[in-house]
Design a protein around this motif. Sequence first.
Motif, short mmCIF file in Angstrom:
data_model
loop_
_atom_site.label_atom_id
_atom_site.label_comp_id
_atom_site.label_asym_id
_atom_site.label_seq_id
_atom_site.Cartn_x
_atom_site.Cartn_y
_atom_site.Cartn_z
N VAL A 192 5.25 1.07 10.40
CA VAL A 192 5.46 -0.38 10.50
C VAL A 192 4.14 -1.13 10.23
O VAL A 192 4.12 -2.12 9.50
CB VAL A 192 6.02 -0.77 11.89
CG1 VAL A 192 6.08 -2.29 12.06
CG2 VAL A 192 7.41 -0.16 12.09
N ASP A 193 3.05 -0.64 10.78
CA ASP A 193 1.76 -1.31 10.58
C ASP A 193 1.41 -1.34 9.08
O ASP A 193 1.03 -2.38 8.53
CB ASP A 193 0.67 -0.59 11.38
CG ASP A 193 -0.60 -1.41 11.55
OD1 ASP A 193 -0.54 -2.64 11.34
OD2 ASP A 193 -1.66 -0.84 11.89
N THR A 194 1.58 -0.20 8.42
CA THR A 194 1.30 -0.12 6.99
C THR A 194 2.18 -1.09 6.21
O THR A 194 1.73 -1.79 5.28
CB THR A 194 1.53 1.32 6.48
OG1 THR A 194 0.74 2.21 7.27
CG2 THR A 194 1.16 1.48 5.03
N VAL A 196 3.60 -3.82 7.29
CA VAL A 196 3.24 -5.22 7.54
C VAL A 196 1.89 -5.57 6.89
O VAL A 196 1.72 -6.68 6.39
CB VAL A 196 3.29 -5.55 9.05
CG1 VAL A 196 2.87 -7.00 9.30
CG2 VAL A 196 4.70 -5.32 9.60
N HIS A 197 0.97 -4.63 6.86
CA HIS A 197 -0.28 -4.90 6.11
C HIS A 197 0.04 -5.27 4.67
O HIS A 197 -0.54 -6.20 4.10
CB HIS A 197 -1.21 -3.68 6.12
CG HIS A 197 -1.77 -3.38 7.47
ND1 HIS A 197 -2.27 -2.16 7.82
CD2 HIS A 197 -1.89 -4.17 8.57
CE1 HIS A 197 -2.68 -2.21 9.09
NE2 HIS A 197 -2.45 -3.42 9.55
N THR A 198 0.94 -4.51 4.09
CA THR A 198 1.30 -4.78 2.70
C THR A 198 1.92 -6.17 2.58
O THR A 198 1.57 -6.96 1.68
CB THR A 198 2.30 -3.71 2.21
OG1 THR A 198 1.74 -2.42 2.51
CG2 THR A 198 2.55 -3.81 0.72
N THR A 265 1.33 -12.96 11.08
CA THR A 265 2.03 -11.99 11.93
C THR A 265 1.02 -11.23 12.78
O THR A 265 1.23 -11.01 13.98
CB THR A 265 2.87 -11.03 11.06
OG1 THR A 265 3.94 -11.77 10.46
CG2 THR A 265 3.43 -9.89 11.87
N HIS A 266 -0.09 -10.82 12.16
CA HIS A 266 -1.11 -10.11 12.94
C HIS A 266 -1.72 -11.00 14.01
O HIS A 266 -1.94 -10.57 15.14
CB HIS A 266 -2.20 -9.55 12.02
CG HIS A 266 -1.88 -8.16 11.52
ND1 HIS A 266 -0.88 -7.93 10.62
CD2 HIS A 266 -2.41 -6.96 11.83
CE1 HIS A 266 -0.80 -6.63 10.39
NE2 HIS A 266 -1.73 -6.01 11.11
N GLY A 267 -2.00 -12.25 13.64
CA GLY A 267 -2.60 -13.17 14.60
C GLY A 267 -1.73 -13.34 15.85
O GLY A 267 -2.22 -13.29 16.98
N ASP A 279 2.45 -2.20 21.84
CA ASP A 279 1.67 -1.51 20.79
C ASP A 279 1.52 -2.41 19.56
O ASP A 279 2.42 -3.21 19.26
CB ASP A 279 2.38 -0.23 20.32
CG ASP A 279 2.37 0.86 21.38
OD1 ASP A 279 1.69 0.71 22.41
OD2 ASP A 279 3.06 1.89 21.15
N HIS A 280 0.43 -2.21 18.83
CA HIS A 280 0.17 -3.05 17.67
C HIS A 280 1.34 -3.07 16.67
O HIS A 280 1.85 -4.15 16.31
CB HIS A 280 -1.11 -2.59 16.98
CG HIS A 280 -1.41 -3.32 15.72
ND1 HIS A 280 -1.66 -4.68 15.71
CD2 HIS A 280 -1.45 -2.93 14.43
CE1 HIS A 280 -1.86 -5.07 14.47
NE2 HIS A 280 -1.73 -4.03 13.67
N GLY A 281 1.80 -1.90 16.25
CA GLY A 281 2.90 -1.82 15.27
C GLY A 281 4.16 -2.49 15.79
O GLY A 281 4.86 -3.21 15.07
N SER A 283 4.37 -4.92 17.95
CA SER A 283 4.21 -6.38 18.00
C SER A 283 4.51 -7.00 16.62
O SER A 283 5.10 -8.07 16.52
CB SER A 283 2.78 -6.76 18.46
OG SER A 283 1.85 -6.57 17.42
N LEU A 284 4.14 -6.27 15.59
CA LEU A 284 4.36 -6.78 14.22
C LEU A 284 5.85 -6.76 13.87
O LEU A 284 6.36 -7.68 13.21
CB LEU A 284 3.59 -5.94 13.21
CG LEU A 284 2.08 -5.74 13.49
CD1 LEU A 284 1.49 -4.77 12.48
CD2 LEU A 284 1.33 -7.08 13.42
N ALA A 285 6.54 -5.70 14.34
CA ALA A 285 7.98 -5.58 14.07
C ALA A 285 8.74 -6.73 14.72
O ALA A 285 9.78 -7.17 14.22
CB ALA A 285 8.50 -4.25 14.59
ZN ZN Z 1 -2.05 -3.98 11.57
#
Ligand code: ZN
Length: 394
Positions: A192-194, A196-198, A265-267, A279-281, A283-285
């Motif tokens: 998920v993190d990867t 969302v980075h994209t 989204t990261h902010g 968890d970071h991932g 939170s992005l989801a």
């Molecule tokens: Zn991230």
Amino acid sequence: MRNFSFLNPTKLIFGKNTISELANEVPQNAKVLLTYGGGSIKKNGVYESAKKALGSRVVFEFGGIEPNPRYETCVKSLEIIKKEGIDFLLSLGGGSVLDGTKFIALAAKYNGADSWDFMCGKAKTPNEALPLASVLTLPATGSESNANFVISRDSTQEKFGGWSPLIYPKFSILDPETTFTLPTKQTANGIVDTFVHTMEQYLTYPEYAPLQDRWAESILTTLIEQGPIIIEQPNNYDVRATLMWTATMALNGLISRGVPEDWATHGIGHELTAFYGIDHGQSLAVVMPGLWRNQFEKKKAKLAQYGHRVWGLLSHKKGQEGHDEIAVLAIEKTEEFFESLGVPTKLSGYGVNATEAAEKISKRFESRGLTSEKGLGENACIGPKEIKEILESR
Ligand code: ZN
Ligand code: NZQ
């Protein structure tokens, strides 16, 4: 396409049994500080392989760097660094250990009284740092070949990111076999993190950058294809290797050259982690699909492109109506994908009350001076009001 410069100085050493390369890459006369987290490296053989490869070098250790590395923990390393004259940092673990190590590399050279000052913007980031390198065991953050780091402060429930060209790792060793021991949750978080980075570097508004778009789309397609396989076959080397390389490529600076970037989204996600420990991932989801719906009009052209090219979505409706339908479906598809990996996309999935979180987090952004005119995102239009709406909808 916008003007840009690009330099990524990190040497990547990729593949099976590559930890032995530490023997050649770490300066022979270095006084090394090994940094690590809660002990995963001692269970999966990474620690032992690294120690063996370092041979007769002088090696000290600093363990206990936690997920979402804490300032309070990291600064404890400064004593040993000073006392022993450490001149090389070697991070063994995931993005948190590496981010913590990057912070330590800068803090060790900081002249002010409190190194938190350069995290919260009170002071400038130091213009010197200890050299560092990494053995990465969790594909997700891209920290292994970027100059970013994210540090949390427990006492104030804050989480801030920093950047300095001085803390690109000198080299990173990426041995996919080290990721076989990842718990499914961490593997899924990393995907998920990867993803969302994209998206932070792609899902904005159309800009003439067909190559960057297709790089991003190839990363997204790869994650959608490979993600479910690794959940079923955690010891599949080729899939692990693919995911590791994918995560690096998603945040090593390449795909964002010449294009607008979002990062809202990261902010917002960082605040969910800071206040609720999500968890970071994860939170992005939660945040990204809500943010897309909130910013639909501004993002719908790119959403439709994503839906069409990545998910193969088609519409029977003509013209704009058809594009809009694909854009709406693309958001739904993304939520389904995250959920299929076992990552909930609603706050209730983490036992967090959406109304309360929306109130708390929008207030915090307000207190930092954010507005809808000077806010987050590629259009700088996501302020406290929008953040509240986004979180309330989750
Ligand atoms: Zn991230
Ligand atoms: O602490 P240990 O015992 O090592 O266990 C870790 C941790 O509990 C475990 N783990 C790591 N590799 C393992 C393993 N367990 C078994 N086998 C392995 N091979 O996994 C847990 C999570 O590790 P962590 O390092 O926290 O995860 P991740 O790599 O996802 O890093 C998250 C942090 O990176 C920041 C996030 O905000 C968060 O603080 N980010 C850093 C970025 C950057 N530097 O560019 C960008 C990202 O957007 C992100 O913000």
